[in-house]
Design a protein around this motif. Structure first.
Motif, mmCIF file in Angstrom:
data_model
loop_
_atom_site.group_PDB
_atom_site.id
_atom_site.type_symbol
_atom_site.label_atom_id
_atom_site.label_comp_id
_atom_site.label_asym_id
_atom_site.label_seq_id
_atom_site.Cartn_x
_atom_site.Cartn_y
_atom_site.Cartn_z
ATOM 1 N N ALA A 40 -27.958 19.776 21.221
ATOM 2 C CA ALA A 40 -29.023 20.648 21.720
ATOM 3 C C ALA A 40 -30.353 19.908 21.794
ATOM 4 N N TYR A 41 -30.611 19.030 20.851
ATOM 5 C CA TYR A 41 -31.902 18.338 20.845
ATOM 6 C C TYR A 41 -32.041 17.396 22.040
ATOM 7 N N ARG A 42 -30.912 17.029 22.670
ATOM 8 C CA ARG A 42 -30.992 16.232 23.904
ATOM 9 C C ARG A 42 -31.854 16.921 24.954
ATOM 10 N N GLN A 43 -31.780 18.256 24.964
ATOM 11 C CA GLN A 43 -32.578 19.018 25.920
ATOM 12 C C GLN A 43 -34.071 18.831 25.661
ATOM 13 N N CYS A 44 -34.437 18.739 24.393
ATOM 14 C CA CYS A 44 -35.843 18.490 24.054
ATOM 15 C C CYS A 44 -36.280 17.125 24.560
ATOM 16 N N ILE A 45 -35.422 16.131 24.352
ATOM 17 C CA ILE A 45 -35.744 14.773 24.788
ATOM 18 C C ILE A 45 -35.888 14.717 26.303
ATOM 19 N N GLU A 46 -34.981 15.366 27.015
ATOM 20 C CA GLU A 46 -35.052 15.366 28.478
ATOM 21 C C GLU A 46 -36.299 16.083 28.968
ATOM 22 N N THR A 47 -36.671 17.165 28.285
ATOM 23 C CA THR A 47 -37.894 17.884 28.657
ATOM 24 C C THR A 47 -39.121 17.010 28.415
ATOM 25 N N VAL A 48 -39.142 16.303 27.294
ATOM 26 C CA VAL A 48 -40.248 15.381 27.004
ATOM 27 C C VAL A 48 -40.357 14.309 28.087
ATOM 28 N N LYS A 49 -39.241 13.769 28.493
ATOM 29 C CA LYS A 49 -39.255 12.677 29.471
ATOM 30 C C LYS A 49 -39.600 13.154 30.876
ATOM 31 N N ARG A 50 -39.170 14.358 31.228
ATOM 32 C CA ARG A 50 -39.350 14.839 32.598
ATOM 33 C C ARG A 50 -40.645 15.619 32.815
ATOM 34 N N LYS A 51 -41.081 16.343 31.796
ATOM 35 C CA LYS A 51 -42.138 17.334 31.991
ATOM 36 C C LYS A 51 -43.507 16.939 31.456
ATOM 37 N N ASN A 52 -43.591 15.887 30.675
ATOM 38 C CA ASN A 52 -44.865 15.474 30.073
ATOM 39 C C ASN A 52 -45.547 16.627 29.335
ATOM 40 N N PRO A 53 -44.847 17.255 28.397
ATOM 41 C CA PRO A 53 -45.407 18.423 27.698
ATOM 42 C C PRO A 53 -46.328 18.012 26.557
#
Length: 353
Positions: free
Chosen positions: A119-132
């Motif tokens: 599940a934490y992979r989704q956090c990593i992908e969001t960090v990389k794609r979305k610049n949150p």
């Protein structure tokens, strides 16, 4: 092992900061007198994430445990930075980790818990794609959810719907105006840029309740994921499982201190930020009143604390339409009869559960 570094002085910390690359995420793992098996499970959950070695930084902060765990962690020498310091409490350990962290983002993981890699992979992908500025996620106390999370991740990857799963972006102010936040410091990964000079207050139990709303309100781009990415293990002997009267009294004193601090901060904020922080203060005050009743404090002690809130302008609770539960609780506690009913019935209801 030469790769596990025992940092006991400011001089060695400064020399470490001068010679390293910038990782994507720094994972800060504070611990104190934990079974080493739990700590290893925690570390391995971070290592299992889809991050290259130079994309992650794992900082293990030993807050003065009776026995140093460095030897037992020698197999992880290439993966971790081990800091051993005098005992100062969880806040102090986290602050030490923040001082050391070089990552663009920060993730706290308590040493007796672990991340759920699928599940934490989704956090990593969001960090990389979305610049949150921050990515929030769910947690679980059920170990079986770790396997369920893997199935959920595979399904989402097949459907390629990450962009549908990530709710946002929204500013921290807007988020706090519309939601009751989860204040646990391990419940989100955040950009180090928004941290600035904010640190955890030391010497109190409810440090997350004070830290998190201040951090959220600084964020301009928050994403919320519906995935259970963190396994929280509630165990005997942790700092949140004390039950004696002194512990109850101290815990409530700390919560009252946090409420006053956040309320004073709200008074210094721009109007919209102030409204957002006032919602959090009202929610915490409601929880505070509920807890002084449910923890079985003597009636005169309860009355004294409520009168103190009244003198500080925090009681009765403000007339706001935050949630149905809040409106119900405010209405009942606003008069003596309703308050008396709660004082007599809530402890009984707790015993029957």
């Amino acid at each position: 092992n030469q790769h596990i570094r025992n940092k006991d002085t400011m001089q060695t910390i400064q020399s470490h900061e001068e010679d390293r690359r910038t990782p994507l995420i720094s994972f800060i793992i504070p611990f104190y007198n934990l079974p080493v098996e739990m700590l290893i499970e925690c570390i391995e959950s971070v290592i299992a994430l889809p991050l290259d070695g130079d994309e992650r930084e794992i900082i293990v902060v030993d807050d003065g445990s009776d026995v140093c765990a460095m030897n037992e962690l020698s197999d992880y020498g290439n993966d971790i930075i081990y800091i051993r310091k005098a005992n100062g409490g969880l806040s102090d350990a986290r602050n030490m980790g923040l001082r050391m962290a070089a990552g663009e983002y920060i993730q706290f993981v308590d040493g007796d818990d672990c991340l759920i890699p699928s599940a934490y992979r989704q956090c990593i992908e969001t960090v990389k794609r979305k610049n949150p500025d921050m990515v929030m996620f769910e947690f679980t106390r059920n170990r079986k959810d770790i396997a369920h999370s893997e199935e959920e991740y595979v399904c989402n990857k097949k459907e390629e719907n990450l962009h549908l799963s990530a709710d946002g972006p929204v500013t921290g102010t807007e988020f706090m105006l519309k939601n009751n936040i989860k204040a646990t410091a391990w419940g989100y990964v955040f950009s180090k840029n928004v941290l600035m000079n904010l640190r955890f207050a030391t010497g109190i139990v409810h440090e997350d309740e004070e830290f998190t709303p201040q951090l959220i309100i600084r964020c301009e781009r928050i994403y919320c994921l519906p995935f259970k990415a963190y396994y929280y293990r509630k165990r005997q002997g942790s700092i949140m499982t004390g039950k004696n009267s002194d512990w109850k009294e101290s815990r409530m004193n700390d919560m009252h201190t946090v409420i006053l601090h956040l309320n004073n901060l709200a008074d210094t904020m721009p109007s919209k930020d102030r409204l957002a922080m006032q919602r959090r203060v009202a929610q915490l005050t409601m929880d505070y009143i509920y807890n002084i009743i449910i923890l079985g404090m003597p009636r005169d002690a309860i009355n004294k604390r409520i009168e103190q809130l009244r003198s500080e302008g925090l009681f009765p609770l403000p007339d706001r339409k935050y949630t149905q539960k809040y409106r119900w609780f405010r209405k009942i506690t606003a008069n003596k009869i309703g308050l008396n009913i709660l004082i007599h019935t809530l402890p009984l209801l707790k015993r029957e559960r």
